[in-house]
Design an enzyme around this catalytic site. Structure first.
Site, PDB file in Angstrom:
ATOM      1  N   THR A  67      -1.289   3.471   9.482  1.00 31.80           N
ATOM      2  CA  THR A  67       0.018   2.989   9.079  1.00 31.80           C
ATOM      3  C   THR A  67      -0.083   1.512   8.717  1.00 31.80           C
ATOM      4  OG1 THR A  67       2.365   2.942   9.713  1.00 31.80           O
ATOM      5  CG2 THR A  67       0.759   2.407  11.432  1.00 31.80           C
ATOM      6  N   LYS A  98      -3.221   0.657   5.255  1.00 32.58           N
ATOM      7  CA  LYS A  98      -3.480   1.798   4.379  1.00 32.58           C
ATOM      8  C   LYS A  98      -4.403   1.434   3.212  1.00 32.58           C
ATOM      9  CE  LYS A  98       0.637   4.489   5.475  1.00 32.58           C
ATOM     10  NZ  LYS A  98       1.806   5.237   4.954  1.00 32.58           N
ATOM     11  N   ASP A 145       0.783  11.554   2.976  1.00 37.42           N
ATOM     12  CA  ASP A 145       2.122  11.009   2.742  1.00 37.42           C
ATOM     13  C   ASP A 145       2.828  11.702   1.577  1.00 37.42           C
ATOM     14  OD1 ASP A 145       2.296   9.169   4.798  1.00 37.42           O
ATOM     15  OD2 ASP A 145       1.417   7.533   3.622  1.00 37.42           O
ATOM     16  N   GLY A 151      10.613  -1.304  -2.089  1.00 32.86           N
ATOM     17  CA  GLY A 151       9.375  -1.679  -1.428  1.00 32.86           C
ATOM     18  C   GLY A 151       8.174  -1.558  -2.334  1.00 32.86           C
ATOM     19  N   GLY A 190       4.690  -1.502  -0.739  1.00 36.50           N
ATOM     20  CA  GLY A 190       3.516  -1.343   0.110  1.00 36.50           C
ATOM     21  C   GLY A 190       2.853  -0.001  -0.078  1.00 36.50           C
ATOM     22  N   ALA A 226       3.328   2.849   1.494  1.00 34.85           N
ATOM     23  CA  ALA A 226       4.262   3.977   1.453  1.00 34.85           C
ATOM     24  C   ALA A 226       4.899   4.100   0.072  1.00 34.85           C
ATOM     25  CB  ALA A 226       5.340   3.806   2.521  1.00 34.85           C
ATOM     26  N   ARG A 235       8.875  -8.708  -3.752  1.00 35.66           N
ATOM     27  CA  ARG A 235       7.544  -9.165  -4.194  1.00 35.66           C
ATOM     28  C   ARG A 235       7.289  -8.576  -5.586  1.00 35.66           C
ATOM     29  NH1 ARG A 235       3.771  -7.004   0.393  1.00 35.66           N
ATOM     30  NH2 ARG A 235       5.033  -5.155  -0.043  1.00 35.66           N
ATOM     31  N   LEU A 283      12.665   6.300   4.827  1.00 37.54           N
ATOM     32  CA  LEU A 283      11.433   6.701   5.484  1.00 37.54           C
ATOM     33  C   LEU A 283      11.344   6.203   6.929  1.00 37.54           C
ATOM     34  CD1 LEU A 283       8.724   6.330   2.689  1.00 37.54           C
ATOM     35  CD2 LEU A 283      10.430   8.126   3.072  1.00 37.54           C
ATOM     36  N   TYR A 307      12.175   6.269  10.676  1.00 38.46           N
ATOM     37  CA  TYR A 307      12.602   7.380  11.529  1.00 38.46           C
ATOM     38  C   TYR A 307      13.106   6.930  12.901  1.00 38.46           C
ATOM     39  CZ  TYR A 307       8.067   6.780  13.833  1.00 38.46           C
ATOM     40  OH  TYR A 307       6.995   6.258  14.507  1.00 38.46           O
ATOM     41  N   GLY A 340      13.752   9.739   7.995  1.00 37.21           N
ATOM     42  CA  GLY A 340      12.303   9.674   7.939  1.00 37.21           C
ATOM     43  C   GLY A 340      11.584  10.637   8.864  1.00 37.21           C
TER      44      GLY A 340
END
Length: 491
Positions: free
Chosen positions: A275, A279, A315, A338, A340, A342, A363, A423, A425, A446
């Site tokens: 995680t 990753k 994923d 996002g 990243g 995920a 970003r 996502l 949870y 999530g």
């Protein structure tokens, strides 16, 4: 690997309550009675009527304890414990009780040293001094900032025949508690968070099956930082137990990918979930990856085969499984929040399902990198509510303990016909989900993705599917327990 014993630490406000809690402990080899936590400390009162061997501890504030009386009073309590036949008495290495140890010739003495700031640079010298003292047991407890701190302690234990209890405190040190036998510890400590990273006896027995861990136990874990919030250990350990597999799954809070690799090599890690923030690093370190991982350049699962690491990504399938039962995907417009690891998985999954994807992230450069995976476009943050049919939060914002946060502004205007997929949870109903539902959106939490991707990991590691609902039930129970603990802590 020698099996380690389990000592349960007990605290209380009064000596009477301490005895009650002592007698409520089950399935423990010893009970540590923390007299420094009670208002009326008395070794005689603590020892009266005991049926299980005990350790008497009265730790001063200067050593991380709670005893607020004079040193003379503390010495008197410890001396009384020796005189009344306590099985063990904990004496601090830096304390003033050397004469008490001399009276017994070191017998029944646990000579302890705790460092709550980190791993001392002179840990070897400290250990050698303690080991040469004549104490029956030496306890070293340091604060781990990396997984390799566990290995440093283990190396010390491997060089002596003096019984030692080797504890790496904090999130990165949990393996030292659960894998006490592998560490070379004569016993491990459990309790209700008396020390940093300490876990309850229930978790040690029920979740990690402490007494069943042996030399042949396969070791798995979740690589990340932080990982203490994860319910993956509860899910995978429940699945191992249901399948009657000799395996254990641990939180592995690594300082960096090299820290994990060194620890994994020493312990013999068979596989790991991955995680944030590792990753991409895991993908780069894997010797071989599946096609999806190569496209995303991100893995969430590692498996050891001989000297090679194989990388895999669950994923994508985990994300799509609950979504495909909630809406028809081809032709839909989706915005991902996002940029990243995920977000990369979500972007590829949606594009493969025929969805028009856009990416929104603070970003900008990272958002462009994610968008480039599928030829998607980037959009301004926050995204226009009218520009999406599906909104996916692929950031960790809103995760407990910062559950009061949302990735979107408070005044964001959701449109009632869309679907919002968070996502995150933990908690099950995030601030984002709650706001979307108030606006009339359909929502997906999530937990559905978490369970689906974990089931795929389990199958890749073991070759068999986990029992129906075992992972979901374990995750729900763990989240409910944490919710109860949080509520009790606020009383």
């Amino acid at each position: 690997m020698k099996p380690a014993k389990l000592c349960v630490t007990v605290t209380a406000d009064t000596s009477a309550e301490l005895r009650t809690r002592r007698d409520q402990v089950i399935d423990a080899d010893m009970v540590e009675l923390r007299l420094d936590t009670v208002k009326d400390p008395s070794a005689a009162a603590a020892l009266a009527g005991r049926k299980t061997p005990v350790i008497i501890t009265c730790r001063p504030k200067s050593e991380g304890g709670y005893f607020a009386g004079s040193e003379e009073e503390r010495r008197s309590i410890l001396a009384e414990a020796f005189a009344l036949g306590a099985e063990y008495v904990d004496l601090e290495w830096n304390g003033t009780c050397a004469d008490l140890m001399e009276r017994t010739g070191g017998r029944r003495v646990i000579l302890s040293h705790h460092d709550f700031s980190g791993m001392p640079a002179d840990i070897d010298a400290k250990a050698q001094s303690m080991l040469s003292s004549g104490a029956e047991v030496v306890k070293l407890a340091v604060t781990a900032n990396r997984l390799r701190d566990c290995l440093t302690l283990r190396e010390i234990g491997m060089r002596t025949r003096v019984p030692m209890s080797l504890i790496a405190m904090g999130e990165a040190g949990l393996a030292s508690r659960v894998l006490a036998g592998w560490m070379g510890s004569c016993w491990s400590y459990s309790g209700d968070g008396v020390a940093p990273g300490q876990i309850s006896a229930r978790e040690m027995h029920h979740e990690y099956r402490f007494r069943q861990i042996g030399a042949r136990t396969a070791i798995y874990g979740i690589l990340g930082k932080p990982v203490s919030h994860s319910v993956s250990p509860a899910m995978h350990n429940a699945a191992f137990r249901a399948a009657r597999l000799d395996a254990v799954y641990l939180p592995l809070a690594a300082a960096d990918i090299e820290d994990f690799m060194a620890f994994a090599e020493a312990v013999g890690i068979a596989g790991a979930s991955v995680t944030a923030p590792f990753k991409l690093d895991a993908f780069e370190r894997a010797d071989e990856c599946d096609p999806v991982s190569r496209r995303i350049q991100s893995v969430n699962t590692l498996r050891r085969e001989d000297a090679r690491w194989l990388g895999f990504n669950t994923d994508v399938t985990g994300f799509l499984t609950p979504l495909q039962s909630a809406m028809r995907l081809p032709g839909m417009r989706a915005t991902i929040l996002g940029a990243g690891g995920a977000a990369r998985s979500v972007s590829v999954a949606l594009a493969a399902a025929g969805v028009k994807v856009t990416v929104a992230a603070r970003r900008v450069e990272q958002a462009r990198d994610v968008a480039a995976l599928t030829g998607a476009a980037t959009v301004a943050w926050p995204p226009d509510p009218a520009s999406w049919d599906l909104l996916v939060n692929a950031t960790p914002v809103g995760t407990a303990p910062r559950a009061d946060q949302s990735p979107l502004p408070e005044d964001y205007l959701f449109h009632g016909g869309g679907v919002v997929y968070d996502l995150v949870y933990n908690p099950p109903i995030t601030r984002l989900i709650a706001a979307a539902e108030r606006a009339g959106c359909r929502t997906i939490g999530g937990l559905d993705m978490l369970v689906a991707q974990a089931q795929a990991q389990f199958e890749w590691w073991t070759g068999g599917r986990p029992a129906d609902r075992v992972m979901r039930d374990a995750a729900v129970a763990q989240l409910a327990m944490r919710g109860t603990e949080t509520a009790e802590g606020k009383k």
